[in-house]
Design a protein around this motif. Sequence first.
Motif, short mmCIF file in Angstrom:
data_model
loop_
_atom_site.label_atom_id
_atom_site.label_comp_id
_atom_site.label_asym_id
_atom_site.label_seq_id
_atom_site.Cartn_x
_atom_site.Cartn_y
_atom_site.Cartn_z
N GLU A 138 16.96 8.67 -0.81
CA GLU A 138 15.54 8.81 -0.14
C GLU A 138 14.72 9.54 -1.13
O GLU A 138 15.13 10.60 -1.66
CB GLU A 138 15.52 9.52 1.11
N VAL A 139 13.66 8.62 -1.76
CA VAL A 139 12.76 9.37 -2.67
C VAL A 139 11.22 9.18 -2.15
O VAL A 139 10.89 7.99 -1.89
CB VAL A 139 12.92 8.78 -3.94
N ALA A 140 10.72 10.35 -2.00
CA ALA A 140 9.28 10.20 -1.66
C ALA A 140 8.38 9.73 -2.94
O ALA A 140 8.69 9.91 -4.03
CB ALA A 140 8.66 11.61 -1.23
N PRO A 141 7.50 8.85 -2.42
CA PRO A 141 6.68 8.33 -3.27
C PRO A 141 5.91 9.33 -4.00
O PRO A 141 5.52 10.51 -3.70
CB PRO A 141 5.33 7.53 -2.54
N VAL A 142 5.74 9.40 -5.42
CA VAL A 142 4.99 10.32 -6.41
C VAL A 142 3.56 9.95 -6.50
O VAL A 142 3.41 9.00 -7.10
CB VAL A 142 5.64 10.58 -7.72
N THR A 143 2.73 10.76 -5.89
CA THR A 143 1.37 10.57 -5.80
C THR A 143 0.38 11.42 -6.59
O THR A 143 -0.67 11.35 -6.88
CB THR A 143 0.63 10.23 -4.52
N SER A 179 10.10 -8.23 -5.35
CA SER A 179 8.80 -7.87 -5.11
C SER A 179 8.93 -6.44 -4.55
O SER A 179 9.63 -6.55 -3.31
CB SER A 179 7.98 -8.62 -4.24
N THR A 180 8.80 -5.55 -5.18
CA THR A 180 8.99 -4.07 -4.50
C THR A 180 7.87 -2.94 -4.93
O THR A 180 6.99 -3.36 -5.90
CB THR A 180 10.46 -3.64 -5.13
N GLU A 181 8.05 -2.00 -4.50
CA GLU A 181 7.15 -0.83 -4.60
C GLU A 181 7.44 0.08 -5.41
O GLU A 181 8.65 0.41 -5.58
CB GLU A 181 6.51 -0.09 -3.16
N GLU A 182 6.64 0.72 -6.40
CA GLU A 182 6.92 1.67 -7.44
C GLU A 182 7.09 3.10 -6.97
O GLU A 182 6.27 3.16 -5.90
CB GLU A 182 6.11 1.42 -8.76
N ILE A 183 8.11 3.75 -7.40
CA ILE A 183 8.00 5.08 -6.93
C ILE A 183 6.79 6.13 -7.47
O ILE A 183 6.22 6.89 -6.70
CB ILE A 183 9.06 5.87 -7.33
N ARG A 206 5.28 -8.30 -13.16
CA ARG A 206 6.03 -7.25 -14.03
C ARG A 206 7.48 -7.68 -13.63
O ARG A 206 7.83 -8.31 -12.58
CB ARG A 206 5.72 -5.96 -13.91
N ALA A 207 8.40 -7.65 -14.37
CA ALA A 207 9.73 -7.77 -14.16
C ALA A 207 10.31 -6.49 -13.27
O ALA A 207 9.98 -5.43 -13.29
CB ALA A 207 10.50 -7.80 -15.40
N ARG A 208 11.28 -6.91 -12.63
CA ARG A 208 11.85 -5.89 -11.89
C ARG A 208 12.87 -5.00 -12.39
O ARG A 208 13.23 -5.44 -13.61
CB ARG A 208 12.73 -6.47 -10.62
N PRO A 226 14.74 10.15 -12.10
CA PRO A 226 13.50 9.46 -12.55
C PRO A 226 13.62 8.36 -13.62
O PRO A 226 12.85 7.72 -13.69
CB PRO A 226 13.27 10.87 -13.77
N ALA A 227 15.02 8.00 -13.76
CA ALA A 227 15.45 6.86 -14.37
C ALA A 227 15.09 5.55 -13.32
O ALA A 227 14.95 4.44 -13.84
CB ALA A 227 16.66 6.84 -14.85
N LEU A 228 15.04 5.78 -12.09
CA LEU A 228 15.04 4.67 -11.01
C LEU A 228 13.35 4.60 -10.79
O LEU A 228 12.96 5.63 -9.96
CB LEU A 228 15.83 5.14 -9.85
N THR A 229 12.78 3.69 -10.90
CA THR A 229 11.29 3.57 -11.04
C THR A 229 10.81 2.85 -9.77
O THR A 229 9.99 2.83 -9.45
CB THR A 229 10.91 3.04 -12.33
N GLU A 230 11.75 2.11 -9.06
CA GLU A 230 11.38 1.25 -7.95
C GLU A 230 12.20 1.70 -6.80
O GLU A 230 13.39 1.89 -6.65
CB GLU A 230 11.32 -0.07 -8.50
#
Length: 288
Positions: A138-143, A179-183, A206-208, A226-230
Amino acid sequence: MSKYLSLLLSSCLILLCACEEVVVINSLDRAIVQAYLYAGSSVDDIRLSQPLPFGVDEDSSGLPINDANILLTHNGEDYALSLSPGDSGYYHYEGEDLKILNGDSYQLSFEYKGIEITSETTVPPPPTGLAISQTELEVAPVTAPMQIRTLAQMPPVELSWDYQGDVYYYLLIENTVDSTEEILQLQAGGGPGGGGGPGGGGGRLRARFSFVSTPFQDINYEIQIPALTEYGLHRVVLFRVNQEYVDLYETLEQDSRDLSEPLNNIQNGLGVFAAFNSDTVWLDVRKP
């Protein structure tokens, strides 16, 4: 898994063949082979190209060879490869009767400009005991910029496997969701927003996410968060690498001024014919 290895080595190999310092490799009549077999998978990662003339843009992927008659031989049986769609120099096997099996040897052969080019490789055993410390993350979006530090402080996801001796591996991490959301969801001005990070937002394609490591020797690996961007279900594949691939990779890491000819296992040609075996675990990256 097709073509991930080709992308990792192709630019370095083409650059070596175009480099004027490499005196032995100054003939444009020698074919470059980038051929990879994956245990349990179809044959579709065989590429032939020509060395680039000196002075050609180093970012070029090489001049494809699209008219070769390539045979892949297994247990005395010949299998003819077909040219893949496009003009990229890739070849594949169309049937389903050719199996890439653990421990078996395969021979590659074709004729180029009147010269018979051959090579052989053996499929290594798969990694054993592959385990992942968690299958859900579980990773919260970084806003906001201040949240990046929190992301970096999250403990890594740990991979481990059995010791198999003095062997090499490489790791592939690939998001399986198209199709996914970025962190990372920072707008250009640094404020909160959706899809403003690298490669996302604004309706751009963009490429996944995918990541391929360099070859390494170990019995564990830490995936830094941090290496996991999506967000999405990620395939984590550990490949066991055979020695000919390691030899070529280590040669390409050398200073070209000290290199007379890169190590390769292609008779009368350049490049590498290598085989890999693998095991897979899964990591689902999701919002809290």
